[in-house]
Structure formats: C-alpha cells, structure tokens
Write a protein that holds these residues in place. Structure first.
Motif: not given
Length: 324
Positions: A15-19, A79-83, A231-234
């Motif tokens: 969601l972060v990377g795609s946003s 780099i946005t990879a990570g939980p 669920g998370t921020t993006y």
C-alpha cells in the motif's frame, strides 16, 4: 541529441509503495518508474493498473516491473518493503524483519552498479536508513530516509486547523525518531514568519487553550489511530515520498525533515535521525542545525539514545559517550 531520462525504482509494491507510485505518476515526476516486489504477480498487477492512468495525466511515464540487476542507471531507489507494526507494537518492534530484508536486497542492488540515491521509507525508518548506509557503502549524502517529514506535516495540519491558515504558511519541524521519542522544536515554529510562541502569548484569550505537549502526543499516535481503522497508513507517506523524490530530481534545494546520517551535527555522529536538511540532485546537501533550547536539546539526546539502544539489537554497538 542526448536525453536525460529520470528513472525511479520502488521496492515494495504494497500500500505504501503503490501509493507513492500513484503520486509520482500523477505528478509526472519521472520518465520511467520501475516496480519490484518479492510477490512478482503483485508488482505486475500494480504496473498494469498504474499504466492505465497515463491517458488521464499530463505526462507519459513508463511503468514496468524490474529486477535488481536492472537498477544500475536508476536515479533514486525508494524502499518501502517491510511489515507495518501490529497492534500493540511500535515501529521499532519491526526492526528484526526490516534488517533482514535490507541485508538481502541492498547487496543485490549495489551489484547492479547503482550509484544513485536511496530513499528509505521502511520502518523503523531511522535505523533502516542507517542500515542501508552501512550495507551500501555509499556516501552519507546518497542515503536518506523519510524521517519526520510526515510527522512535521501532521503537526502543521493540526496547527492550521486551530489558527485557520494554510498549513503551507506554517514552518516548523518535529525532530528525532520517527516514533514515540520524537519532539517538536517549538522554538522554531513560525506562522507567516512570526514565531508561534509569540502569537500564542499575544492572543492568550483566543489561543491560550492550546496544549502543545498534547499536540505532539497526537502527532506521535495518529498513525496508530489510522492503523486501527484501516490497517495501515499510506496516502500521507506516499505523497511525502513523491514530494521528496521530486525535490531531489528537480534540484530544488528544499528544506525537509528527513532521516540523515549525522556527522557532528547536534553533537551526534554515526547515527540517523530526523532533522531539517537541504536536499538537492545529489541528495543531502546540508543538515540544518537549529539553535535548540536546552529542553529541546535534551529531548533530542533522549531520542537518539532510544535509537542507539535498538540499533544494538541488530549488531550496531552502542558507543560510550566521551567525557570532554
């Protein structure tokens, strides 16, 4: 005729990377956008979806998947990879998984001949930025993190609602860890060039109710309020990534609160944390050293100590402070 193609790669298409990709594409920030994810099918799907936006934008950005071997001529690797942290966790609690991810992907990126700028958004962002700096061997100007850029934006948003002014007319920063130990440098917050503390003093009848300490707590916790609900921020961090990316590629010399490797600034060395910094086409040009109050400097020192304690958990020994 030689053409300079602006190329950006995003590693992590959640969601972060795609946003971030959506914001970058809509603003026409680069000519080519590369997407990489351990879930290859997810990356392919995001690229297909993003490519269908082009007809409705003002520029033609080529979007496609890539491998680490193809990043040699990329200008910026995001780099946005990570939980995301789970309920009850802080960002610092994701350090173990994040460190393993960086240890896996950074050597592969560097093997491609990459010599551009790393922009890290993965949490805990200050420690991951430092980790990438160490793993990559690049100069400190080429490795930066999103730091407290989003926190500073949240702070200005809260103030804009109380003061009824555009948040872009408010200047100020939260500093230190992108997390619970961050603080607001209130002594340097201005509204249209006028110090906020002076405005509050002059308008006690109207603004005397403002609880600055509570506002900082709200800034710290709002990400988790969002997490509980969706669920998370993006969106916020995605646009922050796009803003920083554009500032780098345009050589804007903007001052943004980012996670930077400190080399004596604020009395700290060999550490990454959120500070105002001038950003150019070469990445970090200069850390802006604010003259913090004694109380603010103590909060900064506390925040860096928190980071050092967690850094030790992934093998970075906490150095003893030298008495002078």
């Amino acid at each position: 005729m030689q053409q300079n193609i602006r190329k950006v790669a995003i590693i992590g298409t959640g969601l972060v990377g795609s946003s971030a990709a959506y914001s970058i594409l809509n603003q026409g920030i680069c000519d080519e956008l590369l997407m990489i994810d351990i879930n290859t099918e997810r990356a392919v799907g995001e690229c297909l979806d993003l490519s269908h936006c082009i007809d409705f934008t003002n520029s033609r950005t080529k979007v496609h998947t890539a491998t680490y071997q193809e990043l040699g001529d990329v200008d910026i690797v995001v780099i946005t990879a990570g939980p995301p942290p789970k309920p009850g966790q802080t960002r610092l609690d994701t350090i173990g998984i994040g460190a393993k991810i960086m240890a896996d992907i950074i050597p592969q990126i560097m093997a491609s001949g990459f010599n551009g700028i790393f922009l890290i958004a993965s949490n805990p962002v200050d420690i991951m930025t430092y980790h990438v700096w160490k793993l990559s061997g690049l100069p400190r100007n080429q490795v930066i993190g999103t730091g407290t850029s989003l926190d500073s934006s949240r702070l200005k948003t809260y103030l804009s609602e109380i003061l009824d002014v555009d948040p872009r007319s408010i200047y100020g920063y939260t500093m230190g860890e992108h997390g619970d130990s961050q603080f607001a440098a209130w002594s340097h917050v201005t509204v249209g060039g006028k110090p906020l503390l002076q405005i509050i003093e002059e308008q006690k009848d109207k603004l005397g109710h403002i609880d600055l300490d509570q506002m900082v707590e709200d800034v710290k916790k709002v990400g988790f309020e969002i997490l509980k609900r969706k669920g998370t921020t993006y969106y916020g961090i995605g646009n922050a990534i796009a803003f920083i990316t554009k500032s780098i590629l345009n050589d804007d010399h903007k001052i943004i609160a980012l996670s930077c490797v400190l080399d004596g600034e604020y009395g700290e060395t060999d550490l990454c944390t959120g500070v105002p910094a001038i950003i150019t086409r070469q990445g970090l040009k200069e850390v802006v050293e604010l003259h913090l109050t004694e109380a603010e400097q103590e909060k900064f020192a506390h925040s860096t100590n928190v980071l050092r304690d967690y850094m030790a958990s992934i093998g970075y020994e906490k150095k003893a402070l030298e008495l002078v």
